[in-house]
Each structure stands twice: as C-alpha cells, then as structure tokens.
Design an enzyme around this catalytic site. Sequence first.
Site, PDB file in Angstrom:
ATOM      1  N   ASN A 252       0.870  -1.179   0.000  1.00 42.80           N
ATOM      2  CA  ASN A 252       0.000   0.000   0.000  1.00 42.80           C
ATOM      3  C   ASN A 252       0.905   1.226   0.000  1.00 42.80           C
ATOM      4  O   ASN A 252       1.505   1.554   1.019  1.00 42.80           O
ATOM      5  CB  ASN A 252      -0.886  -0.039   1.255  1.00 42.80           C
ATOM      6  CG  ASN A 252      -1.707   1.226   1.412  1.00 42.80           C
ATOM      7  OD1 ASN A 252      -1.801   2.048   0.501  1.00 42.80           O
ATOM      8  ND2 ASN A 252      -2.313   1.385   2.585  1.00 42.80           N
ATOM      9  N   TRP A 253       0.985   1.866  -1.153  1.00 38.42           N
ATOM     10  CA  TRP A 253       1.918   3.002  -1.278  1.00 38.42           C
ATOM     11  C   TRP A 253       1.345   4.290  -0.689  1.00 38.42           C
ATOM     12  O   TRP A 253       2.040   5.294  -0.629  1.00 38.42           O
ATOM     13  CB  TRP A 253       2.287   3.215  -2.757  1.00 38.42           C
ATOM     14  CG  TRP A 253       3.029   2.063  -3.385  1.00 38.42           C
ATOM     15  CD1 TRP A 253       3.413   0.886  -2.780  1.00 38.42           C
ATOM     16  CD2 TRP A 253       3.489   1.965  -4.741  1.00 38.42           C
ATOM     17  NE1 TRP A 253       4.070   0.068  -3.673  1.00 38.42           N
ATOM     18  CE2 TRP A 253       4.125   0.713  -4.891  1.00 38.42           C
ATOM     19  CE3 TRP A 253       3.402   2.806  -5.856  1.00 38.42           C
ATOM     20  CZ2 TRP A 253       4.688   0.289  -6.099  1.00 38.42           C
ATOM     21  CZ3 TRP A 253       3.960   2.389  -7.064  1.00 38.42           C
ATOM     22  CH2 TRP A 253       4.601   1.148  -7.178  1.00 38.42           C
ATOM     23  N   LYS A 254       0.081   4.257  -0.322  1.00 32.40           N
ATOM     24  CA  LYS A 254      -0.585   5.428   0.278  1.00 32.40           C
ATOM     25  C   LYS A 254      -0.398   6.663  -0.601  1.00 32.40           C
ATOM     26  O   LYS A 254      -0.335   6.551  -1.818  1.00 32.40           O
ATOM     27  CB  LYS A 254      -0.077   5.653   1.702  1.00 32.40           C
ATOM     28  CG  LYS A 254      -0.103   4.376   2.549  1.00 32.40           C
ATOM     29  CD  LYS A 254       0.018   4.640   4.005  1.00 32.40           C
ATOM     30  CE  LYS A 254       0.163   3.328   4.734  1.00 32.40           C
ATOM     31  NZ  LYS A 254       0.049   3.430   6.163  1.00 32.40           N
TER      32      LYS A 254
ATOM     33  N   HIS B 216      -9.377   0.819   4.936  1.00 28.86           N
ATOM     34  CA  HIS B 216      -8.101   1.045   5.613  1.00 28.86           C
ATOM     35  C   HIS B 216      -8.327   1.963   6.807  1.00 28.86           C
ATOM     36  O   HIS B 216      -9.156   2.864   6.759  1.00 28.86           O
ATOM     37  CB  HIS B 216      -7.085   1.663   4.629  1.00 28.86           C
ATOM     38  CG  HIS B 216      -5.701   1.651   5.186  1.00 28.86           C
ATOM     39  ND1 HIS B 216      -5.271   2.595   6.097  1.00 28.86           N
ATOM     40  CD2 HIS B 216      -4.670   0.793   5.003  1.00 28.86           C
ATOM     41  CE1 HIS B 216      -4.017   2.304   6.443  1.00 28.86           C
ATOM     42  NE2 HIS B 216      -3.637   1.219   5.789  1.00 28.86           N
TER      43      HIS B 216
ATOM     44  N   GLU C 148      -6.794   4.398   7.865  1.00 36.43           N
ATOM     45  CA  GLU C 148      -6.626   5.836   7.601  1.00 36.43           C
ATOM     46  C   GLU C 148      -7.898   6.419   6.983  1.00 36.43           C
ATOM     47  O   GLU C 148      -8.084   7.640   7.002  1.00 36.43           O
ATOM     48  CB  GLU C 148      -5.386   6.049   6.718  1.00 36.43           C
ATOM     49  CG  GLU C 148      -4.118   5.854   7.541  1.00 36.43           C
ATOM     50  CD  GLU C 148      -2.942   5.270   6.785  1.00 36.43           C
ATOM     51  OE1 GLU C 148      -2.923   5.336   5.546  1.00 36.43           O
ATOM     52  OE2 GLU C 148      -2.034   4.729   7.455  1.00 36.43           O
TER      53      GLU C 148
ATOM     54  N   GLU D 214      -5.514  -5.455  10.510  1.00 34.24           N
ATOM     55  CA  GLU D 214      -4.491  -4.436  10.745  1.00 34.24           C
ATOM     56  C   GLU D 214      -4.777  -3.717  12.064  1.00 34.24           C
ATOM     57  O   GLU D 214      -5.606  -2.792  12.099  1.00 34.24           O
ATOM     58  CB  GLU D 214      -4.496  -3.405   9.615  1.00 34.24           C
ATOM     59  CG  GLU D 214      -4.225  -3.979   8.249  1.00 34.24           C
ATOM     60  CD  GLU D 214      -3.668  -2.908   7.317  1.00 34.24           C
ATOM     61  OE1 GLU D 214      -2.493  -3.009   6.945  1.00 34.24           O
ATOM     62  OE2 GLU D 214      -4.403  -1.967   6.984  1.00 34.24           O
TER      63      GLU D 214
ATOM     64  N   GLY E  79       2.226   1.874  10.735  1.00 34.00           N
ATOM     65  CA  GLY E  79       3.139   3.008  10.592  1.00 34.00           C
ATOM     66  C   GLY E  79       3.833   3.408  11.879  1.00 34.00           C
ATOM     67  O   GLY E  79       4.439   4.475  11.964  1.00 34.00           O
TER      68      GLY E  79
ATOM     69  N   SER F  91       3.328  -2.518  10.394  1.00 31.19           N
ATOM     70  CA  SER F  91       4.773  -2.524  10.622  1.00 31.19           C
ATOM     71  C   SER F  91       5.444  -3.844  10.255  1.00 31.19           C
ATOM     72  O   SER F  91       6.385  -4.288  10.928  1.00 31.19           O
ATOM     73  CB  SER F  91       5.093  -2.133  12.077  1.00 31.19           C
ATOM     74  OG  SER F  91       4.647  -0.803  12.322  1.00 31.19           O
TER      75      SER F  91
ATOM     76  N   GLY G  25       4.887   1.136   4.813  1.00 30.29           N
ATOM     77  CA  GLY G  25       6.223   1.742   4.703  1.00 30.29           C
ATOM     78  C   GLY G  25       7.249   0.875   3.987  1.00 30.29           C
ATOM     79  O   GLY G  25       7.990   1.360   3.112  1.00 30.29           O
TER      80      GLY G  25
HETATM   81  C1  PEP Z   1      -0.760  -0.112   5.988  1.00 40.21           C
HETATM   82  O1  PEP Z   1      -0.744   1.023   5.569  1.00 40.21           O
HETATM   83  O2  PEP Z   1      -1.688  -0.863   5.690  1.00 40.21           O
HETATM   84  C2  PEP Z   1       0.341  -0.558   6.844  1.00 40.21           C
HETATM   85  C3  PEP Z   1       0.259  -1.743   7.383  1.00 40.21           C
HETATM   86  O3  PEP Z   1       1.378   0.315   7.012  1.00 40.21           O
HETATM   87  P1  PEP Z   1       2.809  -0.042   7.691  1.00 40.21           P
HETATM   88  O4  PEP Z   1       3.292  -1.315   7.069  1.00 40.21           O
HETATM   89  O5  PEP Z   1       3.687   1.127   7.364  1.00 40.21           O
HETATM   90  O6  PEP Z   1       2.562  -0.197   9.155  1.00 40.21           O
END
Ligand code: PEP
Length: 253
Positions: free
Chosen positions: A9-11, A95, A97, A167, A173, A213, A235
Amino acid sequence: MRPKFIAGNWKMTSTLAQAKELAAAVAKGTSANPDLLVGVCPPFPWLTAVAEALKGSAVQLGGQDCHYEKEGAFTGSVSPAMLLEAGCQWVILGHSERRHGLGETDELLNKKLKSALAAGLKVIFCIGELLAEREANTTETVLDRQLTAGLVGITPEHMKNVVIAYEPVWAIGTGKVASPEQAQEAHAFVRGKIASLLGENTAKNVLIQYGGSVKPDNAATLLHLPDVDGALVGGASLKADTFLAIVNAGKRL
Ligand code: PEP
C-alpha cells in the site's frame, strides 16, 4: 493449502517517476508463483503508468479506495469501473486511515464492498482495533462488529474475491508490530467469525493478511503463523528491496 498474498500500500507517496521505477523493480523481482501472490496499490494518478510498468509480470494492481456509486457528481472520488479500466484487479477498502482518519463507517464500507465486487474487482477489506480498544480488551468485539456489519449481504461466492486484512491500528506506521501470539489469536478469531457468518468452507479458504509494521526482519515469523495468509505492507513496500524481502519471506518453508 492457501497461497500467501503480499500487497504493498503506497498510500499518498511517490512521484510518477518513483512509482514507475518501484513498479518496474517489483515486477523484475517477482516470478509467477500460485503459492505466493504479489500486488501493489499506488496512488490513483499513477495507476495507468504503473499498470504499464507491470505489464507481463506476475504483480497485480490495486487502488486504495473507491466510491460505491457507478458514476456521477462525487468530486474527488473514483468508481470501481474506473479502477478496472485503469488496469486494477484489486481495491483496498476500509483502511484505518479512511475509517478513523476520514470517518468511514461499517455501513459505508459495506456499500463500497458490494459495489466493488459487483463491478468485478477483488477487495482487500481492512479491519482492526485501536490501541484503546485493545487495552480495554474489546479487540474481538470490534472485529466482530466490523465483520458482521461489513459483510452484510456478502455470500460465500462473493468471498472468493475478498481478502481480509487484519491491521491493528496501533501497529500501522508505528514500528510496533503485533506479537506472533497477538496476530495468530486475532486471525483465528477472524476466521472463526467468518465461519459463523459464511460457513466453514469459506472460512477455510479465505485469505487473511496481517498489516502493521511488517518489515523484512519480522515477516517470516508472521507470515508462517497458521492463520496468517499474507501481509498488507505500507512503509516497507516503498522500496523494492525491502518489499521483495517480505515477499521472499512468504515462500513456502
Ligand atoms: C498499511 O498502511 O496498511 C500498513 C500496514 O502500514 P505499515 O506497514 O507502514 O505499518
């Protein structure tokens, strides 16, 4: 045996040039393997260019959200059909976010899920608890609600095109990854809940990704837990070497 599915997921990151370079590097480092599926989800404006960079590779493409309507006066939104035409097979929905940053509700996400599936997209449907909810021992209540409300009207047939991403919000993050025990316990709960909603057969076959993470140094442990079928990576998906190291950690032992 369920395959592993690692999705990046490049966000809201990357320039066009960076997106094309990253996609080309991921494509080069990924070989077709039915046991190990790989996908990337770039920002909307880069989808067609990334689709071009992925052409001929085993890497699948996804959007990061979509509207539930087919078209119309919805400024800033994209429809499922637009994602398909841009070359996507997948869309991420729910997600954290968007749930917590933008106030998307279970009911809204259920409408998006049904609309995306009806259009022919496959969906990575994200669920997960906040830190305060985990500390209050309500993780299972939250996951139960997100699945029960999120999957209203969804059939076992639909579920062939749905991946659940567990998640924990406190792990996204933050560098704080769920322990293997926490991840396995939550994934087993999710699989059990899907069994009660949609039957044992659907539960046995549904892929449940872990997200939060995931890095090259913790991926192997997480990815080989009994109920973890892959990872949604934020990330660490922004650099080809770290993302491909996570993909490689998903290879059958
Ligand atoms: C995500 O954005 O779905 C995610 C898991 O981010 P990260 O790996 O940076 O925690």
